[in-house]
Design an enzyme around this catalytic site. Structure first.
Site, short mmCIF file in Angstrom:
data_model
loop_
_atom_site.label_atom_id
_atom_site.label_comp_id
_atom_site.label_asym_id
_atom_site.label_seq_id
_atom_site.Cartn_x
_atom_site.Cartn_y
_atom_site.Cartn_z
N SER A 24 37.86 33.15 51.50
CA SER A 24 37.66 34.23 50.54
C SER A 24 36.63 33.80 49.48
O SER A 24 35.48 33.54 49.82
CB SER A 24 39.00 34.61 49.93
OG SER A 24 38.94 35.88 49.33
N ASP A 69 42.01 34.74 31.83
CA ASP A 69 41.11 35.54 31.00
C ASP A 69 39.69 35.55 31.56
O ASP A 69 39.04 36.60 31.62
CB ASP A 69 41.09 35.01 29.56
CG ASP A 69 42.40 35.29 28.83
OD1 ASP A 69 43.14 36.19 29.27
OD2 ASP A 69 42.68 34.60 27.83
N HIS A 98 44.64 38.71 55.39
CA HIS A 98 43.62 37.96 54.65
C HIS A 98 43.93 36.47 54.61
O HIS A 98 43.03 35.65 54.64
CB HIS A 98 43.49 38.53 53.24
CG HIS A 98 42.38 37.95 52.44
ND1 HIS A 98 41.07 37.90 52.90
CD2 HIS A 98 42.36 37.38 51.20
CE1 HIS A 98 40.30 37.34 51.96
NE2 HIS A 98 41.06 37.01 50.94
#
Length: 274
Positions: free
Chosen positions: A84, A183, A247
């Site tokens: 990925s 974040d 996946h």
């Protein structure tokens, strides 16, 4: 940036790079199956696992980190395996330093992004939803992993996905914290989900080393448009589809995944296996 890593096995060097929200320990069971044949390095990418955090999370920066790791450990022409987001990292390194790669395996991702194409936009939205759910989890007041799983279960039905995410939850004196830099991942999600620029000549017709793409049959991360892009970017590459897998194909069909990887490496006479 100096990346945290784990090492096991003996043989030809093989580096495995995890995906978004992941870490090196996601691949320990695969490494155990390969350690008789390879010297395996499992790395934590920046802003993940035990590696340092940074406000920058671009593919070029992550590829430079990986190149620094290769140089620091005197690793000669490793085989690179990336899942990925990690698949895009190894592709980026291959574009920047093609002479340093022996072979490359890209797991369930293509050179294209999923931010602009309408039929792939749902992948981006799914990740944005996951990040929002994680941001709103009251980590300071959670007392156990079980409680964290229960709270996540109110929004994420998949037990496998919750288990994967909770591997990056770390206990501290008061409550818990995420090992990944949530974040920054939230701020740069568009960039993380982006792809390579087809109009850039440096990103097409790459044939410096053998490449294998492994797709989970039930995953929609590689569709017909992605296959066309793979043929344009890497015209000599192979694409292998593993059935009954999504996946996280390397976790869902581990034995078949390892068999495909080993068969790809056996194609080169350089390697000797027991």
């Amino acid at each position: 940036m100096k990346l945290f890593s784990r090492h096991t096995g003996n043989g030809y060097p093989l580096i495995i790079v995890h995906g978004l929200y992941g870490s090196s320990d996601n691949w320990l069971s695969v490494a155990k199956m390969l350690e008789k044949h390879f010297s395996i390095y499992l790395v934590d990418l920046r802003n993940h696992g035990s590696s340092p955090h940074s406000p920058l999370h671009s593919y070029e920066a992550m590829a430079l980190d990986l190149n620094e790791f290769i140089e620091d450990n005197c690793i000669e022409k490793p085989i690179l395996v990336g899942h990925s987001m990690g698949g895009k990292v190894v592709m980026q390194l291959g574009l920047m330093y093609p002479s340093k790669v022996r072979r490359m395996v890209v797991v369930d991702i293509s050179p294209l992004g999923s931010t602009n194409a309408r039929h792939k936009r749902h992948i981006f939205e799914e990740h944005r939803s996951i990040i929002s759910i994680l941001q709103h989890l009251p980590l300071e007041s959670i007392s156990s992993y079980k409680e964290a799983d229960t709270l996540l279960g109110e929004h994420i039905a998949s037990e496998r996905l919750r288990g994967f995410l909770l591997k990056s939850l770390s206990r501290r004196q008061a409550g818990f914290r995420w090992k990944f830099n949530l974040d920054v991942l939230a701020e740069q999600l568009e960039s993380i989900m982006s792809g390579f620029d087809l109009s850039n000549p440096a990103h097409v017709n790459q044939s410096s080393f053998p490449m294998l793409f492994i797709k989970g049959a039930e995953s929609d991360y590689i569709d017909d448009g992605d296959r066309d892009a793979i043929r344009r970017f890497y015209p000599e590459s192979e694409v292998v589809v593993i059935g009954n897998a999504g996946h996280w194909v390397h976790a869902e069909q581990q034995e078949q995944f390892v068999a495909v990887l080993m068969a790809f490496c056996r194609n080169e006479a350089y390697f000797l296996f027991e």
